[in-house]
Design a protein around this motif. Structure first.
Motif, PDB file in Angstrom:
ATOM      1  N   SER A  11       0.822  -1.211   0.000  1.00  0.00           N
ATOM      2  CA  SER A  11       0.000   0.000   0.000  1.00  0.00           C
ATOM      3  C   SER A  11       0.856   1.261   0.000  1.00  0.00           C
ATOM      4  O   SER A  11       0.536   2.248  -0.670  1.00  0.00           O
ATOM      5  N   ALA A  26      -6.208  -2.589   1.417  1.00  0.00           N
ATOM      6  CA  ALA A  26      -5.202  -2.723   2.480  1.00  0.00           C
ATOM      7  C   ALA A  26      -5.833  -2.800   3.861  1.00  0.00           C
ATOM      8  O   ALA A  26      -5.293  -3.445   4.766  1.00  0.00           O
ATOM      9  N   SER A  41      -5.819   1.148  -1.398  1.00  0.00           N
ATOM     10  CA  SER A  41      -5.946   1.617  -0.017  1.00  0.00           C
ATOM     11  C   SER A  41      -7.163   0.992   0.672  1.00  0.00           C
ATOM     12  O   SER A  41      -7.115   0.660   1.860  1.00  0.00           O
TER      13      SER A  41
END
Length: 463
Positions: free
Chosen positions: A271, A347, A344
């Protein structure tokens, strides 16, 4: 057709294919995008399998006959064979189990063929028991992802250094070309076009170094953690040996994960690299927009620079040329930001001992890097290197810039300097003309104090 069986039952598989029943189930379950895994990930994954097989043979967990056949099968894939045998969609089962089994089945069936046996004879050479020995999708997919991303990032680093260098070289060519500076899109202290381009180059090189730093964090790999990071079903000393062999095969300075559970739970390293790609995209958008604005016109825009015409710009307006190279770079950069948004979200979407969203994270990052590696060299040669300055236009605009009054503030004060600006704007005269007319400076003093090239040069540029 051949008949294969798994824990859910039996299925007929086309006799000519090297994948097996679990791959077929994945193809049936996930007909999503029509896109399959990138070659970079396939090669990285097969390299992980090679390292595992070699280590298992060394530690006595796999006999040499089966092991050598699997290695030959792996080399076939790495040499470009069987490329059409990996049909699993990018959007697939969590943690990449489907893709891991696709790899396992292809290597198993090719190894069986090498041993003069029939495809599907898994009681002799199994995708799970032999090709996947001492492994899990939990640890192999993140490991292969790291390797693929590292290798593509290394290509991107060179691409970005070259692009940044091209901007800086263009800056040196234009080092004596003053132009009006702008802040808030309003006139500001003059700069040189050269310093502006050097700043673009420095921003790109800074981004390259940031990506490379994040890339280094991926050298820590999860292989050996198997299921949930416990290392279950691995022989003694397996993890250190397999990482050492994998480092040798990839020519990368790989190290075992400091915490195997954390290595499966968290995707922060991937990430973070995606975030660095996003920041690069922000700068590329900004630079592209500057180029488009400076090149706008030719009669109704800024018209300060000429962007190389690379194709006709209109199907109806003859002789029109558009800033298509910069436009394309904008669109690529927008997509990279979108890809990072997906990364994101993925993640933070893992639970407990495994983040199962690694496949989509890996796919998006490899896409972003590939777009840049494919396009930036073309953008460099067809856009940046061919840019020229409209010197007369730049000089005319810069000389009329009312922000010249800034250098008079220490001499006459801010308020009086502001009054000069107001008078210059109202009379359409330059600040230099106004100070001479009002007797504030002589012709010689005005020429010295308000010299355009002296004022516009960045005193802090170090080359």
């Amino acid at each position: 057709m051949r008949l294969e069986k798994d824990s859910l039952g039996e299925k007929e598989i086309p006799s000519g294919v090297y994948y097996g029943i679990q791959t077929l189930r994945a193809v049936e379950n996930f007909p999503v995008s029509g896109r399959t895994e990138r070659t970079e990930l396939i090669y990285a994954y097969v390299t992980v399998k090679k390292a595992a097989v070699i280590t298992n043979m060394k530690l006595g967990s796999l006999d040499n006959e089966r092991g050598e056949a699997i290695l030959k099968a792996a080399d076939d894939v790495l040499h470009g064979k069987l490329a059409d045998q990996f049909p699993v969609d990018l959007y697939q089962s969590g943690a990449g189990t489907s893709f891991n089994m696709n790899i396992n089945e292809v290597l198993a069936n090719r190894a069986l063929e090498i041993l003069n046996r029939n495809k599907g004879e898994y009681d002799y050479l199994s995708p799970n028991d032999h090709v996947n020995a001492s492994q899990s999708s939990n640890d192999t997919f993140p490991t292969a992802s790291h390797i693929a991303i590292i290798k593509e990032s290394d290509k991107l680093y060179k691409t970005l250094i070259n692009l940044g260098g091209s901007f800086k070289s263009k800056g040196k060519q234009l080092s004596d070309t003053p132009k009006s500076g702008r802040t808030h899109l309003m006139d500001a202290m003059p700069v040189t076009l050269g310093d502006e381009f050097i700043a673009y180059g420095n921003a790109i090189i800074r981004a390259a170094k940031e990506i490379h730093e994040k890339r280094n964090n991926l050298l820590e790999v999860a292989i050996g953690g198997t299921a949930t990071g416990t290392g279950v079903n691995t022989p003694v000393f397996y993890r250190d040996n397999v990482v050492k062999k994998l480092a040798e095969l990839t020519s990368l300075d790989l190290i075992p994960a400091k915490d195997s559970l954390e290595a499966l739970q968290s995707r922060s390293q991937i990430s973070n690299l995606s975030g660095a790609l996003r920041e690069l995209a922000h700068d590329l958008i900004r630079i592209s927009n500057d180029l488009r604005l400076m090149g706008s016109g030719p009669t109704s825009g800024f018209a300060e620079i000429n962007l190389p015409p690379v194709q006709p710009g209109s199907s109806i307006m003859p002789g029109k040329f558009n800033p298509v190279m910069a436009e394309c770079l904008n669109m690529i950069s927008f997509q990279i930001i979108g890809n990072d948004t997906t990364v994101s979200l993925a993640a933070q979407a893992g639970q407990f001992e495994l983040n199962v969203m690694t496949p989509i994270m890996t796919s998006n990052i490899l896409d972003s890097i590939s777009f840049l590696n494919n396009y930036l060299p073309i953008f460099q040669t067809k856009c940046v290197e061919g840019i020229t300055a409209n010197n007369d236009r730049l000089k005319t605009i810069a000389e009329m810039n009312p922000s010249f009054a800034t250098v008079l503030s220490p001499k006459i004060g801010y308020i009086k300097a502001a009054e000069l600006v107001k008078q210059a704007m109202g009379s359409k005269k330059s600040i230099r003309d106004i100070v001479v007319i009002r007797g504030i400076l002589s012709e010689e003093e005005a020429d010295e104090l308000l010299d355009l090239k002296t004022i516009s040069k960045n005193l802090y540029t170090k080359e």
